[in-house]
Design a protein around this motif. Sequence first.
Motif, PDB file in Angstrom:
ATOM      1  N   THR A 166       0.832  -1.206   0.000  1.00 29.93           N
ATOM      2  CA  THR A 166       0.000   0.000   0.000  1.00 29.93           C
ATOM      3  C   THR A 166       0.866   1.256   0.000  1.00 29.93           C
ATOM      4  O   THR A 166       2.055   1.213   0.319  1.00 29.93           O
ATOM      5  N   HIS A 205      -2.640  12.423   3.693  1.00 31.14           N
ATOM      6  CA  HIS A 205      -3.347  11.227   4.136  1.00 31.14           C
ATOM      7  C   HIS A 205      -2.925  10.837   5.557  1.00 31.14           C
ATOM      8  O   HIS A 205      -1.769  11.037   5.953  1.00 31.14           O
ATOM      9  N   THR A 258       1.827  15.873  -1.569  1.00 30.02           N
ATOM     10  CA  THR A 258       0.797  14.985  -2.122  1.00 30.02           C
ATOM     11  C   THR A 258       0.368  15.469  -3.503  1.00 30.02           C
ATOM     12  O   THR A 258       0.077  16.653  -3.686  1.00 30.02           O
ATOM     13  N   GLY A 260      -2.662  14.894  -5.400  1.00 27.75           N
ATOM     14  CA  GLY A 260      -4.014  14.330  -5.310  1.00 27.75           C
ATOM     15  C   GLY A 260      -4.368  13.957  -3.887  1.00 27.75           C
ATOM     16  O   GLY A 260      -4.376  12.774  -3.536  1.00 27.75           O
ATOM     17  N   THR A 262      -6.445  13.143  -0.499  1.00 30.37           N
ATOM     18  CA  THR A 262      -7.579  12.238  -0.366  1.00 30.37           C
ATOM     19  C   THR A 262      -8.899  13.001  -0.267  1.00 30.37           C
ATOM     20  O   THR A 262      -9.889  12.618  -0.887  1.00 30.37           O
ATOM     21  N   ASN A 316      -0.531   4.159  -6.673  1.00 28.33           N
ATOM     22  CA  ASN A 316      -1.204   2.866  -6.500  1.00 28.33           C
ATOM     23  C   ASN A 316      -1.911   2.399  -7.775  1.00 28.33           C
ATOM     24  O   ASN A 316      -3.029   2.869  -8.046  1.00 28.33           O
ATOM     25  N   LYS A 319      -5.445   1.599  -7.189  1.00 28.33           N
ATOM     26  CA  LYS A 319      -6.541   2.562  -7.080  1.00 28.33           C
ATOM     27  C   LYS A 319      -7.163   2.809  -8.458  1.00 28.33           C
ATOM     28  O   LYS A 319      -8.329   2.557  -8.671  1.00 28.33           O
TER      29      LYS A 319
HETATM   30  C1  LIG Z   1      -3.159  10.424  -1.028  1.00 27.45           C
HETATM   31  C2  LIG Z   1      -3.295   9.076  -0.381  1.00 27.45           C
HETATM   32  N1  LIG Z   1      -2.228   8.520   0.225  1.00 27.45           N
HETATM   33  C3  LIG Z   1      -2.296   7.327   0.810  1.00 27.45           C
HETATM   34  C4  LIG Z   1      -3.461   6.601   0.811  1.00 27.45           C
HETATM   35  C5  LIG Z   1      -3.490   5.272   1.476  1.00 27.45           C
HETATM   36  O1  LIG Z   1      -3.529   4.295   0.515  1.00 27.45           O
HETATM   37  P1  LIG Z   1      -3.179   2.775   0.871  1.00 27.45           P
HETATM   38  O2  LIG Z   1      -4.483   2.149   1.232  1.00 27.45           O
HETATM   39  O3  LIG Z   1      -2.584   2.229  -0.382  1.00 27.45           O
HETATM   40  O4  LIG Z   1      -2.232   2.795   2.004  1.00 27.45           O
HETATM   41  C6  LIG Z   1      -4.608   7.128   0.201  1.00 27.45           C
HETATM   42  C7  LIG Z   1      -5.874   6.389   0.189  1.00 27.45           C
HETATM   43  O5  LIG Z   1      -6.865   6.797  -0.308  1.00 27.45           O
HETATM   44  C8  LIG Z   1      -4.505   8.386  -0.415  1.00 27.45           C
HETATM   45  O6  LIG Z   1      -5.566   8.934  -1.012  1.00 27.45           O
END
Ligand SMILES: Cc1ncc(COP(=O)(O)O)c(C=O)c1O
Length: 491
Positions: A166, A205, A258, A260, A262, A316, A319
């Motif tokens: 992740t 996040h 970041t 994008g 969350t 990811n 995603k």
């Molecule tokens: C910007 C961002 N970072 C990290 C994550 C966490 O993702 P993961 O479930 O792959 O750890 C998310 C999940 O939506 C996210 O939007």
Amino acid sequence: MFACEAKVKTMSPDKPKQSFHMAPEEFRRHGKEMVDWIADYYERVEAFPVLSQVKPGQLRATLPAQAPERGESFDAMMADVERLILPGITHWQSPNFFAYFPSNNSFPSILGELLSAGLGVQGMLWATSPACTELETHVLDWLVDMLALPAEFASSGPGGGVIQDTASSSSLCALLAARERATNFLTNEQGCDGKLVAYTSTQAHSSLEKAAKIAGIGSANLRAIEVDESFAMRPELLSAQIARDRTNGKTPFFVCATIGTTSSNAIDPVREIAAVSREHGLWLHVDAAMSGTAALCPEFRWTHNGTELADSYCFNPHKWMFTNFDCDCFYVRDRAALIRALSVLPEYLRNRATESGAVIDYRDWQIPLGRRFRALKLWFVIRHYGVEGLRHHVREHVELAQQFASWVRADTSFELAAPAPLNLVCFRHRAGDEANQRLMDRLNASGDLYLTHTRLGGRLTLRMSIGQSQTELRHVERAWQRIRSEAAAIV
Ligand SMILES: Cc1ncc(COP(=O)(O)O)c(C=O)c1O
């Protein structure tokens, strides 16, 4: 014999051999049925309520209290999947799923996942399955080109890429490598001294806070830098905070930008943040968990400006790139820092290939020792779609989101709550928080679609997140109709 050794009877060659295993013929039959079941599932997925409507404890109340003493038939299991499990599924792969960020997938990916399970490889070392490591390195190098990431992230230089489970794990690994680099690799030995300080934005996040806790930095030493009106980090405030921390005897060492966020898909100004990070010698990690996929398309690469200055980066495919959960691609500019931070070599893992120095052992690039053959599904996805196919579907999602945003803009009862640069639209009814909460609850309870919320500027905001593989214009049109008609019924 050691005292702790089990006393067992030796096997008799005359006794008929007993086995409880599924025979290959049975596996062949049920495997084909399972593929049919999955294909049928995708054909009927729109018939289910998107958000599972079960009550807490409902599934457990239907399951036997004890595990079966005697094995059961596969048909009995599949009957229970239909009867018991499906009602408890929230259908992430429904084209009417607009919640959170997508976790989309595709048939080539599912087949890759099946093959990975079938091969049953554990790829902790190159030697434990060379193909597992080499395919991963190769596909991650492909992605450097596909996303126009900095050439330093490719394995041919001092950097390289690895698949993590992740984005949370990637952030943690980046933080650990940065921590060790900043303390001359002494923290691993002696523990943290409480002086290290990390930085991210208020919109980052929550996995960053978790990583700060796990890495022994402490959440109080993770500074949340304020954002501008588009919810992007303000680099001048980052710079000022670093200066304050230095004056107070702290050791700034890490920044996470970041691409994008969350909540609202805000794009941090990575280039300006990188300039501040470099000026102070801080490690810059870029978290592009969902929006990284957009960089497949040249017209969306502006979102990645400045990434060429980052020390690490992740996105990811699980995603928004049609690859089953879990699959996060993590890149570092200097793999030596990461490996030195995470490597421990017990005798039982020593082998000639490792000692030759000619191979990658991905166990040193991640937290756990063991690892699955995740590159297979990613390889299948990339080969099936080709770059052209991936771009096509990403562009379609962005177009659908922009279409939705234009409808919101044109409706005087609603407003956009944030810029919508890609495939997420943050919006709300003008009637206030309570009305928006009721609107979302009613929509989700209807089962027709699934939306989730955030808070922006202190106000409850609905998020229309478009990225499920099968979502088409008709689904988005219907969602908007349903939103408007429920809103009319409430307000
Ligand atoms: C910007 C961002 N970072 C990290 C994550 C966490 O993702 P993961 O479930 O792959 O750890 C998310 C999940 O939506 C996210 O939007």
